[in-house]
Design a protein around this motif. Structure first.
Motif, short mmCIF file in Angstrom:
data_model
loop_
_atom_site.label_atom_id
_atom_site.label_comp_id
_atom_site.label_asym_id
_atom_site.label_seq_id
_atom_site.Cartn_x
_atom_site.Cartn_y
_atom_site.Cartn_z
N PHE A 69 0.81 -1.22 0.00
CA PHE A 69 0.00 0.00 0.00
C PHE A 69 0.84 1.27 0.00
O PHE A 69 0.58 2.19 -0.79
N PRO A 70 1.87 1.40 0.87
CA PRO A 70 2.71 2.62 0.82
C PRO A 70 3.38 2.81 -0.53
O PRO A 70 3.53 3.94 -1.01
N VAL A 71 3.79 1.71 -1.16
CA VAL A 71 4.41 1.79 -2.49
C VAL A 71 3.40 2.31 -3.50
O VAL A 71 3.72 3.15 -4.35
N ILE B 252 1.50 9.42 -6.61
CA ILE B 252 2.06 10.78 -6.60
C ILE B 252 3.19 10.87 -7.64
O ILE B 252 3.32 11.88 -8.35
N GLY B 253 3.99 9.82 -7.73
CA GLY B 253 5.06 9.80 -8.71
C GLY B 253 4.53 9.84 -10.13
O GLY B 253 5.14 10.44 -11.02
N GLY B 254 3.38 9.20 -10.36
CA GLY B 254 2.76 9.22 -11.69
C GLY B 254 2.40 10.63 -12.12
O GLY B 254 2.62 11.03 -13.27
N VAL B 255 1.87 11.42 -11.18
CA VAL B 255 1.52 12.81 -11.47
C VAL B 255 2.79 13.63 -11.71
O VAL B 255 2.87 14.43 -12.66
N ALA B 256 3.80 13.41 -10.88
CA ALA B 256 5.07 14.14 -11.02
C ALA B 256 5.75 13.81 -12.34
O ALA B 256 6.36 14.68 -12.98
N GLY B 257 5.65 12.55 -12.77
CA GLY B 257 6.27 12.14 -14.02
C GLY B 257 5.65 12.83 -15.23
O GLY B 257 6.36 13.21 -16.17
N CYS C 137 7.51 2.16 6.22
CA CYS C 137 6.51 2.76 5.32
C CYS C 137 7.08 3.95 4.55
O CYS C 137 6.74 4.16 3.38
N GLY C 138 7.93 4.73 5.20
CA GLY C 138 8.52 5.89 4.55
C GLY C 138 9.39 5.50 3.36
O GLY C 138 9.33 6.11 2.29
N ILE C 139 10.22 4.46 3.55
CA ILE C 139 11.07 3.99 2.47
C ILE C 139 10.22 3.40 1.34
O ILE C 139 10.47 3.63 0.16
N SER C 140 9.19 2.63 1.73
CA SER C 140 8.30 2.03 0.74
C SER C 140 7.60 3.10 -0.09
O SER C 140 7.47 2.97 -1.31
N PHE C 141 7.18 4.18 0.56
CA PHE C 141 6.54 5.30 -0.13
C PHE C 141 7.50 5.94 -1.13
O PHE C 141 7.13 6.23 -2.27
N THR C 142 8.75 6.15 -0.70
CA THR C 142 9.76 6.76 -1.57
C THR C 142 10.06 5.89 -2.78
O THR C 142 10.23 6.39 -3.90
N VAL C 143 10.10 4.58 -2.55
CA VAL C 143 10.31 3.64 -3.66
C VAL C 143 9.18 3.76 -4.68
O VAL C 143 9.41 3.84 -5.89
N GLY C 144 7.94 3.80 -4.19
CA GLY C 144 6.79 3.95 -5.07
C GLY C 144 6.82 5.27 -5.83
O GLY C 144 6.48 5.33 -7.01
#
Length: 260
Positions: A75-77, A83-88, A138-145
């Motif tokens: 889920f965090p990923v 968010i990464g999709g929007v930034a991309g 969770c923070g690292i998983s979020f950053t990876v995603g």
């Protein structure tokens, strides 16, 4: 032309569903090579096709209660990938705005994809010698995603081989677990990035009929690929993945020299 697009999307999505790379990593560089549409149209249509295929795969996995897909774990990923999709998409629009030649944007994408594919190939060949991690933060998983979503959205490939490498190395996933997890991340990031395009009114001109044909090819390819994935062994999936990386690198080398 429609038949060509359907065939490309179908076979790319079959392979994408088997290997967990979404199909866009094949569709995008192939359409760039044919030079039938401009780079914005290709990125958009490729993203829509990948979204269709990954949506089918994720929904089917959810309905069948696929044990390989652990929603709580990823889920965090998934949130980061959205968010990464929007930034991309924002990054793609920015690079396009500062370039006087749209073809050069395609060449930049091809160059980035070549590097990513080469790295992925090398990692896959030597992964048995590499100690993997089991990230639970969770923070690292979020950053990876966030990173995966940004890369896939900017490159217009939906997901791509980098997903499998990251999931295998950082989360110690098996090949088949990484495949379905990668498709889930692709679905989330593409949904977010296309939603951002609609919100900012930056959707390029495109043929609705062509979009339907490509999406149909993506969904049908996802159906066939999912069936095949369930029947073949992990070693066969890895061999197919390695062969695919070599082909993709060749296509991207051609695109770099022809588009620059």
């Amino acid at each position: 032309m429609e038949i060509l697009f359907f065939v490309i999307c179908f076979f790319a999505s079959v392979i994408g569903a088997i290997c967990g790379i979404g199909g866009g990593v094949i569709i995008k560089p192939l359409l760039d090579a044919f030079k039938i549409l401009d780079v914005s149209q290709i990125s958009f249509l490729s993203g829509c096709t990948v979204l269709s295929m990954s949506a089918y795969s994720v929904i089917r996995s959810k309905i069948s209660k696929d044990r390989e897909l652990k929603f709580a774990k990823i889920f965090p990923v998934a949130v980061g990938s959205a968010i990464g999709g929007v930034a991309g998409k924002w990054l793609f629009s920015f690079v396009k705005s500062i370039s006087s030649n749209p073809n050069k944007v395609g060449a930049v994408q091809a160059s980035c994809l070549l590097v990513v594919t080469l790295f992925t190939l090398l990692f896959t060949l030597f992964k048995n010698r590499i100690a993997t991690k089991k990230i639970k933060n969770c923070g690292i998983s979020f950053t990876v995603g966030l990173f995966l979503g940004l890369m896939s959205s900017f490159l217009g490939i939906g997901g791509g081989p980098i997903n499998l490498v990251v999931l295998f190395y950082l989360f110690s996933m098996s090949t088949k677990e990484a495949v379905i997890t990668s498709l889930y991340i692709i679905f989330i990031s593409q949904l977010a990035s296309l939603g951002a395009l609609a919100f900012t009114n930056e959707i390029p001109d495109f043929s609705l009929g062509l979009l339907m044909i490509m999406s149909a090819g993506g969904i049908l390819g996802g159906v066939v690929g999912r069936i095949v994935n369930k029947k073949i062994e992990e070693k066969m999936v890895e061999k197919l993945f390695i062969g695919l990386m070599v082909v993709i690198m060749g296509i991207n080398l051609y695109n770099i020299f022809s588009l620059w």
